[in-house]
Design an enzyme around this catalytic site. Structure first.
Site, short mmCIF file in Angstrom:
data_model
loop_
_atom_site.label_atom_id
_atom_site.label_comp_id
_atom_site.label_asym_id
_atom_site.label_seq_id
_atom_site.Cartn_x
_atom_site.Cartn_y
_atom_site.Cartn_z
N TYR A 19 -2.13 -0.18 10.14
CA TYR A 19 -2.29 -0.79 8.80
C TYR A 19 -1.01 -0.63 7.99
O TYR A 19 -0.47 -1.60 7.43
CB TYR A 19 -3.47 -0.12 8.08
CG TYR A 19 -3.59 -0.48 6.61
CD1 TYR A 19 -3.90 -1.78 6.22
CD2 TYR A 19 -3.40 0.48 5.62
CE1 TYR A 19 -4.01 -2.11 4.87
CE2 TYR A 19 -3.51 0.16 4.28
CZ TYR A 19 -3.81 -1.13 3.91
OH TYR A 19 -3.90 -1.44 2.57
N SER A 72 0.83 -1.21 0.00
CA SER A 72 0.00 0.00 0.00
C SER A 72 0.86 1.25 0.00
O SER A 72 1.95 1.28 0.59
CB SER A 72 -0.88 -0.02 1.26
OG SER A 72 -1.39 1.25 1.51
N1 LIG Z 1 -8.53 -0.48 -2.10
C1 LIG Z 1 -7.45 0.28 -1.97
O1 LIG Z 1 -7.46 1.49 -2.22
C2 LIG Z 1 -6.13 -0.32 -1.54
C3 LIG Z 1 -5.01 0.51 -1.45
C4 LIG Z 1 -3.80 -0.04 -1.05
C5 LIG Z 1 -3.70 -1.39 -0.80
N2 LIG Z 1 -4.82 -2.19 -0.88
C6 LIG Z 1 -4.68 -3.61 -0.58
O2 LIG Z 1 -5.27 -4.36 -1.62
C7 LIG Z 1 -5.84 -5.56 -1.11
C8 LIG Z 1 -7.31 -5.67 -1.51
O3 LIG Z 1 -8.00 -4.53 -1.02
P1 LIG Z 1 -9.56 -4.31 -1.26
O4 LIG Z 1 -9.81 -2.86 -1.28
O5 LIG Z 1 -10.02 -5.17 -2.38
O6 LIG Z 1 -10.13 -4.88 0.12
P2 LIG Z 1 -11.38 -5.88 0.38
O7 LIG Z 1 -11.61 -5.80 1.86
O8 LIG Z 1 -12.51 -5.54 -0.52
O9 LIG Z 1 -10.79 -7.29 -0.02
C9 LIG Z 1 -10.03 -8.08 0.86
C10 LIG Z 1 -10.65 -9.45 0.93
O10 LIG Z 1 -9.84 -10.26 1.79
C11 LIG Z 1 -10.69 -11.09 2.54
N3 LIG Z 1 -10.02 -11.48 3.79
C12 LIG Z 1 -9.78 -10.70 4.88
N4 LIG Z 1 -9.21 -11.43 5.85
C13 LIG Z 1 -9.08 -12.69 5.36
C14 LIG Z 1 -8.58 -13.91 5.90
N5 LIG Z 1 -8.11 -13.96 7.16
N6 LIG Z 1 -8.60 -15.02 5.15
C15 LIG Z 1 -9.10 -14.98 3.86
N7 LIG Z 1 -9.61 -13.86 3.30
C16 LIG Z 1 -9.60 -12.74 4.05
C17 LIG Z 1 -11.93 -10.24 2.82
O11 LIG Z 1 -13.06 -11.05 3.14
C18 LIG Z 1 -12.07 -9.47 1.51
O12 LIG Z 1 -12.98 -10.11 0.64
C19 LIG Z 1 -5.60 -5.51 0.39
O13 LIG Z 1 -4.42 -6.22 0.68
C20 LIG Z 1 -5.41 -4.03 0.67
O14 LIG Z 1 -4.64 -3.82 1.84
C21 LIG Z 1 -6.02 -1.68 -1.25
#
Ligand SMILES: NC(=O)c1ccc[n+]([C@@H]2O[C@H](COP(=O)([O-])OP(=O)(O)OC[C@H]3O[C@@H](n4cnc5c(N)ncnc54)[C@H](O)[C@@H]3O)[C@@H](O)[C@H]2O)c1
Length: 314
Positions: free
Chosen positions: A150, A125
């Protein structure tokens, strides 16, 4: 076969949809963490769950069963997106963020160290840049000052992945996503929350004086970057995936007002701990090594998001 963790989430569901369209064999796993509604995640999954090239398994990345599964199916590529996401909630529940993000990632590394995986692709991130003042943020900058639990967990994961790469030669590509938005964006994220408030004719809560700014990246550009990374395994590399264009919070609200056509009532609150004033990606390395070339400017992306929101909720 490609295994995608967090496949029912925002970014995971878009990535799986695209991988399947491009003819890949995909196994997706998710534990439906209650951070937001299971109904939303089921709906995300329903878009591609019936594709014959897709298999879904409900499992927790922290479990021994998941480690066994990885050792059993030995996917050539693991794209690890599952995490507790979001800056502010991590301040309220740091233990869960540490547990899922760090222990969950370690659990995966412990499995994939024992076979020759072709590519490990990880979602880091932009929050790892913390309060850095030098902009735009480059992968070469020091990232030792996270301002939220985070961000600290993502930096810890980057270090653990480096260590496993060093010890077990795991080919690893790490991506620092800059605020991702688009259809199916997580419901608590700023753009989604703002548009919901606007259409409900509620005030839009703004933290700070509106001068903070963000580099917003449209989901299809992030997916393009990930696909390119999946196809070009690296030894160990970190890539910024952003739009390399910033807009202030006030500018974003003006844009939302214009696109929705609804007058916005702004409600100001103090700047939040854990937040940063500015994010801005230097994407020259991703351009050079991944041919990453973001296509969707914020004006176009907001139009697409608002159109999706209307189709979905109005
Ligand atoms: N959306 C953003 O702007 C953004 C920015 C930087 C980094 N990220 C990273 O990208 C990735 C995806 O983000 P997102 O926005 O799609 O989030 P999201 O919450 O929509 O997706 C994450 C998924 O992981 C699953 N999950 C959580 N804990 C779990 C576990 N213990 N076992 C199995 N599954 C599990 C959740 O149920 C969820 O469906 C994450 O790693 C997040 O940190 C996202």
């Amino acid at each position: 076969m490609i295994l995608v963790t967090g496949c029912a989430g925002f970014i995971g569901s878009h990535l799986c949809e695209r991988l399947l369209k491009e003819g890949f064999q995909v196994t997706g796993i998710d534990n439906f963490d209650p951070f937001y509604s299971r109904d939303i995640k089921n709906k995300n999954l329903s878009i591609f769950n019936s594709d014959k090239s897709f298999q879904f398994i409900e499992i927790d990345i922290r479990s021994a069963e998941f480690r066994d599964l990885l050792l059993d199916i030995k996917p050539e590529v693991v794209v690890h997106l599952a995490a507790m996401a979001g800056v502010r909630p991590s301040i309220d529940d740091p233990r869960k963020y540490l547990d899922v993000n760090v222990h969950g990632t370690l659990n995966i590394l412990e499995a994939i160290k024992s076979y020759s995986i072709e590519n490990f692709v990880f979602a880091s991130s932009s929050s790892v840049y913390g309060g850095n003042v030098k902009i735009p943020y480059s992968e070469e900058d020091r990232v030792d000052n996270p301002v939220s639990p985070y961000a600290a967990t993502k930096k810890m994961c980057e270090l653990m992945i480096y260590n496993y790469h060093h010890l077990y030669s795991i080919p690893s590509s790490l991506h620092r996503f800059f605020t991702v938005y688009g259809p199916r964006q997580r419901p608590e994220m700023a753009i989604h929350k703002f548009v919901r408030a606007i259409y409900n004719h509620e005030p839009v809560p703004l933290f700070g004086d509106g001068s903070s700014s963000r580099d917003y990246t449209f989901i299809s550009d992030i997916v393009d970057g990930l696909i390119s990374s999946i196809q070009k395994p690296q030894s160990y590399e970190i890539f910024n995936l952003g739009n390399s264009y910033t807009i202030t919070l006030s500018g974003l609200i003006d844009l939302l007002e214009k696109v929705t056509g609804v007058p916005v009532k702004r409600e100001y609150y103090p700047f939040q701990p854990g937040d940063v004033m500015k994010t801005w990606s230097d994407i020259s390395k991703s351009k050079k090594m991944l041919s990453y070339d973001p296509q969707v400017p914020i004006e176009k992306g907001i139009e697409k998001f608002v159109q999706w929101y209307r189709d979905e909720f109005l």
